[in-house]
Design a protein around this motif. Structure first.
Motif, PDB file in Angstrom:
ATOM      1  N   LYS A 102       0.828  -1.213   0.000  1.00 19.62           N
ATOM      2  CA  LYS A 102       0.000   0.000   0.000  1.00 19.62           C
ATOM      3  C   LYS A 102       0.860   1.260   0.000  1.00 19.62           C
ATOM      4  CE  LYS A 102      -3.658  -2.210   2.721  1.00 19.62           C
ATOM      5  NZ  LYS A 102      -2.932  -3.493   2.861  1.00 19.62           N
ATOM      6  N   ILE A 103       0.398   2.250  -0.731  1.00 21.18           N
ATOM      7  CA  ILE A 103       0.936   3.604  -0.576  1.00 21.18           C
ATOM      8  C   ILE A 103       0.053   4.273   0.465  1.00 21.18           C
ATOM      9  CG2 ILE A 103       1.311   5.833  -1.707  1.00 21.18           C
ATOM     10  CD1 ILE A 103       1.910   4.277  -4.271  1.00 21.18           C
ATOM     11  N   ARG A 104       0.591   4.428   1.671  1.00 23.26           N
ATOM     12  CA  ARG A 104      -0.230   4.886   2.791  1.00 23.26           C
ATOM     13  C   ARG A 104      -0.617   6.354   2.658  1.00 23.26           C
ATOM     14  NH1 ARG A 104       3.166   2.355   7.920  1.00 23.26           N
ATOM     15  NH2 ARG A 104       3.158   0.167   7.246  1.00 23.26           N
ATOM     16  N   LEU A 106       0.466  10.303   0.338  1.00 24.44           N
ATOM     17  CA  LEU A 106       1.305  11.066  -0.578  1.00 24.44           C
ATOM     18  C   LEU A 106       1.018  12.541  -0.328  1.00 24.44           C
ATOM     19  CD1 LEU A 106       2.036  10.203  -4.289  1.00 24.44           C
ATOM     20  CD2 LEU A 106       1.833  12.566  -3.507  1.00 24.44           C
ATOM     21  N   MET A 113       6.202  10.600  -0.108  1.00 22.83           N
ATOM     22  CA  MET A 113       5.309   9.460  -0.274  1.00 22.83           C
ATOM     23  C   MET A 113       5.645   8.433   0.793  1.00 22.83           C
ATOM     24  SD  MET A 113       5.202   6.654  -3.383  1.00 22.83           S
ATOM     25  CE  MET A 113       4.989   7.883  -4.655  1.00 22.83           C
ATOM     26  N   ALA A 115       5.347   4.730   1.499  1.00 28.51           N
ATOM     27  CA  ALA A 115       5.073   3.499   0.760  1.00 28.51           C
ATOM     28  C   ALA A 115       5.519   2.290   1.566  1.00 28.51           C
ATOM     29  CB  ALA A 115       5.800   3.511  -0.583  1.00 28.51           C
ATOM     30  N   VAL A 119       5.506  -2.349  -2.202  1.00 28.17           N
ATOM     31  CA  VAL A 119       5.074  -1.542  -3.341  1.00 28.17           C
ATOM     32  C   VAL A 119       6.075  -1.722  -4.481  1.00 28.17           C
ATOM     33  CG1 VAL A 119       4.757   0.811  -4.192  1.00 28.17           C
ATOM     34  CG2 VAL A 119       3.837   0.158  -1.958  1.00 28.17           C
ATOM     35  N   GLN A 123       4.864   1.187  -9.531  1.00 28.25           N
ATOM     36  CA  GLN A 123       3.655   1.693  -8.879  1.00 28.25           C
ATOM     37  C   GLN A 123       3.957   2.998  -8.147  1.00 28.25           C
ATOM     38  OE1 GLN A 123       2.110  -1.016  -5.919  1.00 28.25           O
ATOM     39  NE2 GLN A 123       0.530   0.424  -5.218  1.00 28.25           N
ATOM     40  N   ALA A 124       5.100   3.060  -7.474  1.00 29.38           N
ATOM     41  CA  ALA A 124       5.496   4.288  -6.786  1.00 29.38           C
ATOM     42  C   ALA A 124       5.748   5.410  -7.790  1.00 29.38           C
ATOM     43  CB  ALA A 124       6.741   4.036  -5.938  1.00 29.38           C
ATOM     44  N   ALA A 127       2.322   6.662  -8.999  1.00 29.92           N
ATOM     45  CA  ALA A 127       1.608   7.433  -7.982  1.00 29.92           C
ATOM     46  C   ALA A 127       2.146   8.854  -7.908  1.00 29.92           C
ATOM     47  CB  ALA A 127       1.721   6.746  -6.629  1.00 29.92           C
TER      48      ALA A 127
END
Length: 477
Positions: A102-104, A106, A113, A115, A119, A123-124, A127
Protein backbone atom coordinates in the motif's frame (compact mmCIF):
# COMPACT_ATOMS: atom_id res chain seq x y z
CA UNK A 1 10.77 -32.54 2.97
CA UNK A 2 11.28 -30.51 6.12
CA UNK A 3 14.76 -29.92 7.39
CA UNK A 4 15.60 -31.02 10.98
CA UNK A 5 15.74 -27.32 11.95
CA UNK A 6 12.03 -26.57 11.58
CA UNK A 7 9.28 -29.10 12.21
CA UNK A 8 5.59 -29.21 11.34
CA UNK A 9 4.53 -27.91 14.75
CA UNK A 10 6.63 -24.78 14.33
CA UNK A 11 5.30 -24.29 10.80
CA UNK A 12 1.78 -24.38 12.23
CA UNK A 13 2.71 -21.69 14.77
CA UNK A 14 4.02 -19.43 11.99
CA UNK A 15 0.98 -20.18 9.82
CA UNK A 16 -1.34 -19.12 12.64
CA UNK A 17 0.12 -15.61 12.35
CA UNK A 18 -0.54 -15.09 8.63
CA UNK A 19 -3.36 -17.56 8.16
CA UNK A 20 -2.82 -20.88 6.40
CA UNK A 21 -3.50 -19.36 2.98
CA UNK A 22 -0.45 -17.15 3.29
CA UNK A 23 1.88 -19.75 4.77
CA UNK A 24 3.22 -21.50 1.67
CA UNK A 25 4.50 -25.05 2.11
CA UNK A 26 3.91 -26.59 -1.32
CA UNK A 27 7.30 -27.20 -2.99
CA UNK A 28 6.00 -26.01 -6.36
CA UNK A 29 4.72 -22.76 -4.85
CA UNK A 30 7.91 -22.23 -2.85
CA UNK A 31 10.15 -22.88 -5.87
CA UNK A 32 9.94 -19.36 -7.44
CA UNK A 33 11.29 -17.90 -4.19
CA UNK A 34 14.37 -20.11 -4.19
CA UNK A 35 16.13 -19.26 -7.45
CA UNK A 36 18.15 -16.09 -7.91
CA UNK A 37 17.36 -14.19 -11.12
CA UNK A 38 20.55 -15.21 -12.96
CA UNK A 39 20.42 -18.78 -11.68
CA UNK A 40 23.63 -18.47 -9.67
CA UNK A 41 22.00 -19.36 -6.35
CA UNK A 42 19.48 -22.14 -5.78
CA UNK A 43 18.19 -22.27 -2.22
CA UNK A 44 15.89 -24.38 -0.06
CA UNK A 45 13.15 -23.45 2.37
CA UNK A 46 10.34 -25.33 4.11
CA UNK A 47 8.13 -22.27 4.36
CA UNK A 48 7.31 -18.94 2.69
CA UNK A 49 5.31 -16.52 4.82
CA UNK A 50 3.35 -13.68 3.23
CA UNK A 51 2.26 -11.31 6.02
CA UNK A 52 -0.35 -8.63 5.39
CA UNK A 53 1.01 -5.84 7.58
CA UNK A 54 3.75 -4.68 9.91
CA UNK A 55 2.10 -6.24 12.95
CA UNK A 56 2.18 -9.69 11.35
CA UNK A 57 5.84 -9.19 10.42
CA UNK A 58 6.48 -8.29 14.06
CA UNK A 59 4.71 -11.41 15.31
CA UNK A 60 6.69 -13.59 12.86
CA UNK A 61 9.99 -12.12 14.04
CA UNK A 62 9.05 -12.56 17.71
CA UNK A 63 8.41 -16.25 17.10
CA UNK A 64 11.56 -16.60 15.01
CA UNK A 65 13.59 -14.95 17.77
CA UNK A 66 12.05 -17.20 20.40
CA UNK A 67 12.76 -20.38 18.42
CA UNK A 68 16.05 -19.39 16.76
CA UNK A 69 14.55 -19.68 13.28
CA UNK A 70 16.50 -17.98 10.51
CA UNK A 71 14.48 -15.56 8.36
CA UNK A 72 15.29 -14.35 4.83
CA UNK A 73 13.35 -11.20 3.81
CA UNK A 74 12.41 -11.13 0.14
CA UNK A 75 10.88 -8.48 -2.11
CA UNK A 76 10.49 -8.89 -5.85
CA UNK A 77 13.33 -11.46 -6.00
CA UNK A 78 15.20 -9.38 -8.59
CA UNK A 79 18.49 -9.14 -6.68
CA UNK A 80 21.66 -10.28 -8.44
CA UNK A 81 23.96 -11.31 -5.57
CA UNK A 82 21.87 -13.92 -3.75
CA UNK A 83 20.94 -11.74 -0.77
CA UNK A 84 17.27 -12.73 -1.08
CA UNK A 85 17.91 -16.47 -1.51
CA UNK A 86 17.69 -18.88 1.46
CA UNK A 87 20.64 -21.21 1.77
CA UNK A 88 20.28 -24.93 1.23
CA UNK A 89 19.96 -27.27 4.19
CA UNK A 90 19.60 -24.55 6.84
CA UNK A 91 15.85 -24.52 7.49
CA UNK A 92 15.67 -20.80 6.69
CA UNK A 93 12.16 -19.46 6.08
CA UNK A 94 11.38 -16.84 3.46
CA UNK A 95 9.54 -13.71 4.54
CA UNK A 96 7.87 -12.29 1.44
CA UNK A 97 6.86 -8.62 1.74
CA UNK A 98 4.75 -8.62 -1.43
CA UNK A 99 1.42 -8.16 0.41
CA UNK A 100 2.67 -5.00 2.14
CA UNK A 101 1.86 -3.13 -1.04
CA UNK A 102 0.00 0.00 0.00
CA UNK A 103 0.94 3.60 -0.58
CA UNK A 104 -0.23 4.89 2.79
CA UNK A 105 -0.06 8.56 1.93
CA UNK A 106 1.30 11.07 -0.58
CA UNK A 107 1.92 14.70 0.33
CA UNK A 108 2.14 16.90 -2.82
CA UNK A 109 3.10 19.97 -0.79
CA UNK A 110 5.83 18.34 1.27
CA UNK A 111 6.72 16.18 -1.75
CA UNK A 112 6.84 12.90 0.15
CA UNK A 113 5.31 9.46 -0.27
CA UNK A 114 4.80 6.89 2.48
CA UNK A 115 5.07 3.50 0.76
CA UNK A 116 5.11 -0.01 2.18
CA UNK A 117 7.97 -2.34 1.40
CA UNK A 118 6.04 -4.45 -1.10
CA UNK A 119 5.07 -1.54 -3.34
CA UNK A 120 6.45 -2.24 -6.82
CA UNK A 121 8.79 0.52 -7.99
CA UNK A 122 6.72 1.26 -11.11
CA UNK A 123 3.66 1.69 -8.88
CA UNK A 124 5.50 4.29 -6.79
CA UNK A 125 6.62 6.08 -9.94
CA UNK A 126 3.07 6.19 -11.27
CA UNK A 127 1.61 7.43 -7.98
CA UNK A 128 4.06 10.33 -7.99
CA UNK A 129 3.36 11.03 -11.68
CA UNK A 130 -0.40 11.20 -11.02
CA UNK A 131 0.29 14.11 -8.64
CA UNK A 132 2.54 15.94 -11.08
CA UNK A 133 5.63 14.77 -9.19
CA UNK A 134 8.59 12.51 -9.83
CA UNK A 135 10.04 9.56 -7.94
CA UNK A 136 13.28 9.34 -9.89
CA UNK A 137 14.61 5.85 -9.13
CA UNK A 138 14.60 3.98 -12.46
CA UNK A 139 15.78 0.39 -13.00
CA UNK A 140 15.41 -2.24 -15.67
CA UNK A 141 13.44 -4.36 -13.17
CA UNK A 142 11.12 -1.52 -12.07
CA UNK A 143 8.04 -3.49 -13.11
CA UNK A 144 8.75 -6.18 -10.50
CA UNK A 145 11.31 -4.96 -7.96
CA UNK A 146 9.91 -3.61 -4.69
CA UNK A 147 10.67 -0.60 -2.51
CA UNK A 148 11.89 -2.70 0.41
CA UNK A 149 14.41 -4.47 -1.78
CA UNK A 150 15.45 -1.18 -3.39
CA UNK A 151 16.23 0.17 0.08
CA UNK A 152 17.90 -2.98 1.34
CA UNK A 153 20.30 -2.93 -1.62
CA UNK A 154 20.59 0.88 -1.75
CA UNK A 155 19.57 0.72 -5.40
CA UNK A 156 20.99 3.23 -7.85
CA UNK A 157 19.78 3.06 -11.44
CA UNK A 158 20.03 5.55 -14.27
CA UNK A 159 19.16 8.79 -12.45
CA UNK A 160 21.76 8.72 -9.65
CA UNK A 161 23.68 11.47 -11.42
CA UNK A 162 20.97 14.03 -10.61
CA UNK A 163 18.97 12.55 -7.73
CA UNK A 164 21.21 10.12 -5.86
CA UNK A 165 20.58 6.50 -4.94
CA UNK A 166 17.96 5.15 -2.53
CA UNK A 167 19.85 6.42 0.50
CA UNK A 168 19.33 9.96 -0.78
CA UNK A 169 15.70 9.26 -1.76
CA UNK A 170 14.58 8.06 1.67
CA UNK A 171 13.70 10.34 4.62
CA UNK A 172 12.58 7.72 7.13
CA UNK A 173 11.89 4.05 7.73
CA UNK A 174 9.65 1.66 9.61
CA UNK A 175 11.63 -1.46 10.54
CA UNK A 176 10.83 -4.66 12.41
CA UNK A 177 13.89 -5.72 14.40
CA UNK A 178 15.03 -9.34 14.77
CA UNK A 179 13.29 -9.68 18.16
CA UNK A 180 10.01 -8.38 16.73
CA UNK A 181 10.19 -4.86 18.12
CA UNK A 182 9.06 -2.15 15.70
CA UNK A 183 11.20 0.93 15.14
CA UNK A 184 9.01 3.79 13.97
CA UNK A 185 11.36 6.10 12.10
CA UNK A 186 8.92 7.36 9.47
CA UNK A 187 9.96 10.99 9.65
CA UNK A 188 9.46 13.35 6.76
CA UNK A 189 11.95 15.96 7.93
CA UNK A 190 14.54 17.17 5.49
CA UNK A 191 16.75 18.24 8.42
CA UNK A 192 17.12 16.17 11.59
CA UNK A 193 20.36 16.08 13.57
CA UNK A 194 19.17 14.18 16.62
CA UNK A 195 21.62 11.39 17.37
CA UNK A 196 22.84 8.50 15.27
CA UNK A 197 21.15 8.10 11.90
CA UNK A 198 19.64 4.64 12.32
CA UNK A 199 17.99 4.88 8.92
CA UNK A 200 21.32 4.68 7.14
CA UNK A 201 22.24 1.46 8.93
CA UNK A 202 19.24 -0.40 7.48
CA UNK A 203 19.56 1.02 3.96
CA UNK A 204 22.02 -1.19 2.11
CA UNK A 205 22.12 -3.80 4.89
CA UNK A 206 20.42 -6.41 2.64
CA UNK A 207 18.01 -7.53 5.35
CA UNK A 208 20.73 -8.56 7.80
CA UNK A 209 19.75 -6.10 10.56
CA UNK A 210 15.96 -6.02 10.34
CA UNK A 211 12.94 -6.07 8.06
CA UNK A 212 12.05 -2.78 6.34
CA UNK A 213 8.25 -2.60 6.22
CA UNK A 214 7.66 0.98 5.05
CA UNK A 215 9.56 4.08 3.96
CA UNK A 216 9.03 7.82 3.65
CA UNK A 217 10.27 8.59 0.15
CA UNK A 218 11.39 11.90 -1.27
CA UNK A 219 9.63 13.20 -4.37
CA UNK A 220 10.59 15.95 -6.82
CA UNK A 221 8.79 18.32 -9.18
CA UNK A 222 8.18 16.66 -12.53
CA UNK A 223 10.35 18.18 -15.28
CA UNK A 224 8.59 20.66 -17.55
CA UNK A 225 10.95 19.99 -20.41
CA UNK A 226 12.78 16.85 -21.47
CA UNK A 227 15.34 16.01 -24.14
CA UNK A 228 17.04 12.68 -24.75
CA UNK A 229 19.94 12.17 -27.14
CA UNK A 230 21.48 8.98 -28.47
CA UNK A 231 24.99 9.77 -29.75
CA UNK A 232 27.74 7.75 -31.41
CA UNK A 233 31.26 8.40 -30.09
CA UNK A 234 34.73 7.07 -30.82
CA UNK A 235 35.80 5.73 -27.43
CA UNK A 236 35.30 6.09 -23.66
CA UNK A 237 37.82 8.96 -23.51
CA UNK A 238 35.68 10.94 -25.94
CA UNK A 239 32.55 10.01 -23.98
CA UNK A 240 34.18 11.36 -20.82
CA UNK A 241 34.95 14.67 -22.56
CA UNK A 242 31.36 14.79 -23.79
CA UNK A 243 30.11 14.16 -20.25
CA UNK A 244 32.15 17.04 -18.87
CA UNK A 245 30.85 19.29 -21.66
CA UNK A 246 27.27 18.24 -20.90
CA UNK A 247 27.82 19.11 -17.24
CA UNK A 248 29.06 22.56 -18.24
CA UNK A 249 26.06 23.25 -20.48
CA UNK A 250 23.30 21.58 -18.46
CA UNK A 251 24.38 21.69 -14.81
CA UNK A 252 21.79 20.00 -12.58
CA UNK A 253 19.55 19.56 -15.62
CA UNK A 254 21.80 16.71 -16.78
CA UNK A 255 19.81 13.80 -15.37
CA UNK A 256 21.41 10.86 -17.16
CA UNK A 257 24.56 9.92 -19.03
CA UNK A 258 24.90 6.28 -20.03
CA UNK A 259 27.78 4.61 -21.87
CA UNK A 260 27.23 1.63 -24.19
CA UNK A 261 29.47 -0.39 -26.54
CA UNK A 262 28.62 -1.37 -30.08
CA UNK A 263 28.47 -5.07 -29.20
CA UNK A 264 25.80 -4.36 -26.59
CA UNK A 265 23.65 -2.52 -29.11
CA UNK A 266 24.07 -5.41 -31.57
CA UNK A 267 23.00 -7.96 -28.95
CA UNK A 268 19.95 -5.90 -28.03
CA UNK A 269 18.79 -5.29 -31.60
CA UNK A 270 19.30 -8.99 -32.32
CA UNK A 271 17.41 -10.41 -29.35
CA UNK A 272 14.93 -7.88 -27.93
CA UNK A 273 11.70 -7.48 -29.86
CA UNK A 274 10.93 -3.95 -31.00
CA UNK A 275 14.44 -2.56 -30.45
CA UNK A 276 16.02 -0.72 -33.40
CA UNK A 277 19.45 0.85 -33.85
CA UNK A 278 18.76 4.59 -33.41
CA UNK A 279 21.55 5.62 -35.80
CA UNK A 280 22.03 4.79 -39.46
CA UNK A 281 25.68 3.76 -39.19
CA UNK A 282 27.46 1.69 -36.50
CA UNK A 283 29.78 3.41 -34.04
CA UNK A 284 32.29 1.96 -31.54
CA UNK A 285 30.57 3.47 -28.48
CA UNK A 286 27.38 5.32 -27.65
CA UNK A 287 26.28 7.89 -25.09
CA UNK A 288 22.66 8.19 -23.99
CA UNK A 289 22.13 11.67 -22.57
CA UNK A 290 19.08 12.85 -20.65
CA UNK A 291 18.34 16.55 -20.05
CA UNK A 292 15.49 17.68 -17.78
CA UNK A 293 14.41 21.28 -17.32
CA UNK A 294 12.29 22.59 -14.48
CA UNK A 295 11.45 25.65 -16.59
CA UNK A 296 10.11 24.59 -19.99
CA UNK A 297 10.53 22.40 -23.03
CA UNK A 298 12.08 25.37 -24.77
CA UNK A 299 14.75 25.63 -22.08
CA UNK A 300 15.57 21.93 -22.43
CA UNK A 301 15.79 22.29 -26.21
CA UNK A 302 18.08 25.31 -25.87
CA UNK A 303 20.46 23.31 -23.66
CA UNK A 304 20.41 20.46 -26.15
CA UNK A 305 21.18 22.74 -29.08
CA UNK A 306 24.00 24.46 -27.22
CA UNK A 307 25.48 21.10 -26.28
CA UNK A 308 25.23 19.84 -29.87
CA UNK A 309 26.99 22.89 -31.28
CA UNK A 310 29.81 22.75 -28.74
CA UNK A 311 30.24 18.98 -29.11
CA UNK A 312 30.38 19.29 -32.89
CA UNK A 313 32.98 22.05 -32.70
CA UNK A 314 35.15 19.84 -30.48
CA UNK A 315 34.64 16.74 -32.67
CA UNK A 316 33.13 14.68 -29.85
CA UNK A 317 30.08 13.23 -31.62
CA UNK A 318 30.12 11.15 -34.81
CA UNK A 319 26.35 11.15 -35.20
CA UNK A 320 23.33 11.66 -32.96
CA UNK A 321 19.57 11.39 -32.80
CA UNK A 322 17.37 13.46 -30.51
CA UNK A 323 14.07 11.96 -29.40
CA UNK A 324 11.23 13.85 -31.08
CA UNK A 325 8.43 12.07 -29.23
CA UNK A 326 7.93 10.42 -25.86
CA UNK A 327 7.70 7.06 -27.62
CA UNK A 328 11.09 7.62 -29.24
CA UNK A 329 12.56 8.67 -25.91
CA UNK A 330 11.26 5.47 -24.31
CA UNK A 331 12.71 3.47 -27.20
CA UNK A 332 16.17 4.89 -26.52
CA UNK A 333 15.90 3.98 -22.84
CA UNK A 334 14.43 0.54 -23.58
CA UNK A 335 17.54 -0.20 -25.59
CA UNK A 336 19.74 0.77 -22.65
CA UNK A 337 17.65 -1.13 -20.08
CA UNK A 338 17.62 -4.26 -22.28
CA UNK A 339 21.40 -4.60 -22.45
CA UNK A 340 21.55 -7.07 -19.56
CA UNK A 341 18.72 -9.28 -20.82
CA UNK A 342 20.10 -9.30 -24.39
CA UNK A 343 23.25 -11.09 -23.25
CA UNK A 344 21.40 -14.19 -22.07
CA UNK A 345 20.64 -15.60 -25.56
CA UNK A 346 24.35 -15.24 -26.38
CA UNK A 347 25.27 -17.84 -23.74
CA UNK A 348 27.11 -17.56 -20.44
CA UNK A 349 27.88 -14.12 -19.05
CA UNK A 350 30.25 -13.31 -16.19
CA UNK A 351 28.97 -10.08 -14.69
CA UNK A 352 30.54 -7.36 -12.56
CA UNK A 353 28.89 -4.35 -10.93
CA UNK A 354 31.77 -2.02 -10.12
CA UNK A 355 32.49 1.67 -9.73
CA UNK A 356 35.59 3.80 -10.13
CA UNK A 357 36.10 7.56 -9.96
CA UNK A 358 34.42 9.06 -13.02
CA UNK A 359 37.72 10.36 -14.43
CA UNK A 360 39.13 6.81 -14.25
CA UNK A 361 36.39 5.09 -16.29
CA UNK A 362 38.36 5.07 -19.60
CA UNK A 363 41.51 3.83 -17.85
CA UNK A 364 39.55 1.09 -16.06
CA UNK A 365 37.95 -0.12 -19.30
CA UNK A 366 41.28 -0.19 -21.14
CA UNK A 367 43.12 -2.03 -18.38
CA UNK A 368 40.30 -4.50 -17.72
CA UNK A 369 39.86 -5.29 -21.42
CA UNK A 370 43.58 -5.97 -21.80
CA UNK A 371 43.75 -8.21 -18.72
CA UNK A 372 40.56 -10.15 -19.47
CA UNK A 373 41.46 -10.78 -23.12
CA UNK A 374 44.92 -11.94 -22.12
CA UNK A 375 43.35 -14.57 -19.86
CA UNK A 376 40.43 -15.36 -22.17
CA UNK A 377 41.23 -14.28 -25.75
CA UNK A 378 37.88 -15.30 -27.23
CA UNK A 379 35.78 -13.45 -24.64
CA UNK A 380 33.29 -10.82 -25.78
CA UNK A 381 33.30 -7.84 -23.44
CA UNK A 382 30.00 -6.00 -22.94
CA UNK A 383 30.84 -3.09 -20.63
CA UNK A 384 28.16 -0.45 -20.11
CA UNK A 385 26.66 1.67 -17.39
CA UNK A 386 26.22 4.95 -15.63
CA UNK A 387 29.23 6.94 -16.72
CA UNK A 388 28.03 9.99 -14.83
CA UNK A 389 28.62 8.26 -11.48
CA UNK A 390 31.41 5.86 -12.46
CA UNK A 391 29.26 2.71 -12.18
CA UNK A 392 30.15 0.22 -14.92
CA UNK A 393 28.52 -3.16 -15.48
CA UNK A 394 31.56 -4.97 -16.80
CA UNK A 395 30.13 -8.12 -18.33
CA UNK A 396 32.01 -10.84 -20.18
CA UNK A 397 30.08 -12.99 -22.65
CA UNK A 398 31.30 -16.38 -23.80
CA UNK A 399 32.51 -16.98 -27.34
CA UNK A 400 29.80 -18.27 -29.73
CA UNK A 401 29.48 -22.02 -29.41
CA UNK A 402 31.75 -22.27 -26.37
CA UNK A 403 30.96 -24.62 -23.48
CA UNK A 404 28.84 -22.54 -21.11
CA UNK A 405 29.60 -24.53 -17.97
CA UNK A 406 33.34 -24.37 -18.62
CA UNK A 407 33.07 -20.65 -19.24
CA UNK A 408 31.10 -19.94 -16.06
CA UNK A 409 33.51 -22.07 -14.05
CA UNK A 410 36.02 -19.25 -14.58
CA UNK A 411 33.80 -16.68 -12.83
CA UNK A 412 36.06 -16.31 -9.77
CA UNK A 413 39.18 -16.06 -11.93
CA UNK A 414 37.68 -13.32 -14.09
CA UNK A 415 36.29 -11.44 -11.10
CA UNK A 416 39.69 -11.47 -9.43
CA UNK A 417 41.23 -9.92 -12.55
CA UNK A 418 38.56 -7.22 -12.85
CA UNK A 419 38.31 -6.42 -9.15
CA UNK A 420 42.07 -6.06 -8.69
CA UNK A 421 42.04 -3.30 -11.32
CA UNK A 422 38.98 -1.68 -9.71
CA UNK A 423 40.63 -1.60 -6.29
CA UNK A 424 43.90 -0.30 -7.75
CA UNK A 425 41.91 2.65 -9.10
CA UNK A 426 40.29 3.26 -5.68
CA UNK A 427 36.97 1.86 -6.82
CA UNK A 428 34.34 -0.48 -5.38
CA UNK A 429 33.59 -4.11 -6.23
CA UNK A 430 29.88 -3.46 -5.67
CA UNK A 431 28.36 -0.24 -6.95
CA UNK A 432 24.62 -0.88 -6.70
CA UNK A 433 23.84 -4.62 -6.58
CA UNK A 434 25.09 -5.28 -3.05
CA UNK A 435 27.20 -8.04 -1.49
CA UNK A 436 24.79 -10.89 -0.68
CA UNK A 437 26.38 -14.31 -1.01
CA UNK A 438 28.23 -13.59 -4.25
CA UNK A 439 30.78 -11.12 -2.86
CA UNK A 440 30.63 -11.93 0.86
CA UNK A 441 33.99 -13.68 1.10
CA UNK A 442 35.66 -11.11 -1.10
CA UNK A 443 34.37 -8.27 1.08
CA UNK A 444 36.02 -9.86 4.09
CA UNK A 445 39.30 -10.02 2.19
CA UNK A 446 39.40 -6.46 0.86
CA UNK A 447 38.06 -4.36 3.73
CA UNK A 448 40.30 -3.55 6.67
CA UNK A 449 40.10 -5.63 9.87
CA UNK A 450 38.79 -2.55 11.68
CA UNK A 451 35.92 -2.12 9.19
CA UNK A 452 34.97 -5.80 9.29
CA UNK A 453 35.10 -5.82 13.10
CA UNK A 454 32.84 -2.77 13.27
CA UNK A 455 30.37 -4.38 10.86
CA UNK A 456 30.25 -7.52 13.04
CA UNK A 457 29.68 -5.40 16.15
CA UNK A 458 26.74 -3.69 14.48
CA UNK A 459 25.35 -7.04 13.33
CA UNK A 460 25.73 -8.55 16.80
CA UNK A 461 24.08 -5.55 18.46
CA UNK A 462 20.99 -5.71 16.26
CA UNK A 463 20.83 -9.48 15.76
CA UNK A 464 22.50 -11.26 18.70
CA UNK A 465 20.98 -14.63 17.76
CA UNK A 466 22.09 -14.38 14.12
CA UNK A 467 18.66 -15.17 12.68
CA UNK A 468 18.38 -12.18 10.31
CA UNK A 469 19.31 -13.25 6.77
CA UNK A 470 22.37 -15.19 7.93
CA UNK A 471 25.30 -15.85 5.60
CA UNK A 472 24.78 -12.65 3.65
CA UNK A 473 27.15 -9.63 3.51
CA UNK A 474 29.34 -10.86 6.40
CA UNK A 475 31.14 -14.17 6.83
CA UNK A 476 29.59 -15.90 9.85
CA UNK A 477 31.81 -16.20 12.89
Amino acid sequence: MLTPLIDSALIERFAAITGARYAVTSPSDIAPHLLELRGLFQGESPLVLRPANTEEVSAIMRLAYETGTAVVPQGGNTGLVGAQTPRAGRGEIVLSLSRLNKIRSLDPVGQTMLAEAGVVLAQAQQAAHDQGLLFPLSLGSEGSCQIGGNLSSNAGGTAVLAYGNMRQLCLGLEVVLPDGEIWQGLRSLKKDNTGYDLRDLFIGAEGTLGVITAAMLKLFPAPRGHETIFAGVDNPETALRLFRLAQDYCGHSLTGFELMPRIGVEFTVRHIEGIRDPLGEPHPWYALIDISSGQSQEAARAMLEGLFIAADEQGLIRDAAAAETEAQRQAFWNLRESLSWAQKPEGGSIKHDVSVPVAQVPKFLARADQAVLKAMPDARIVAFGHMGDGNIHYNISQAPGADTDAFLARWSEMSKIVHEIVLDLNGSISAEHGIGQLKRDELAAIRSPVEIALMHKIKDAFDPKGIMNPGKVLVSR
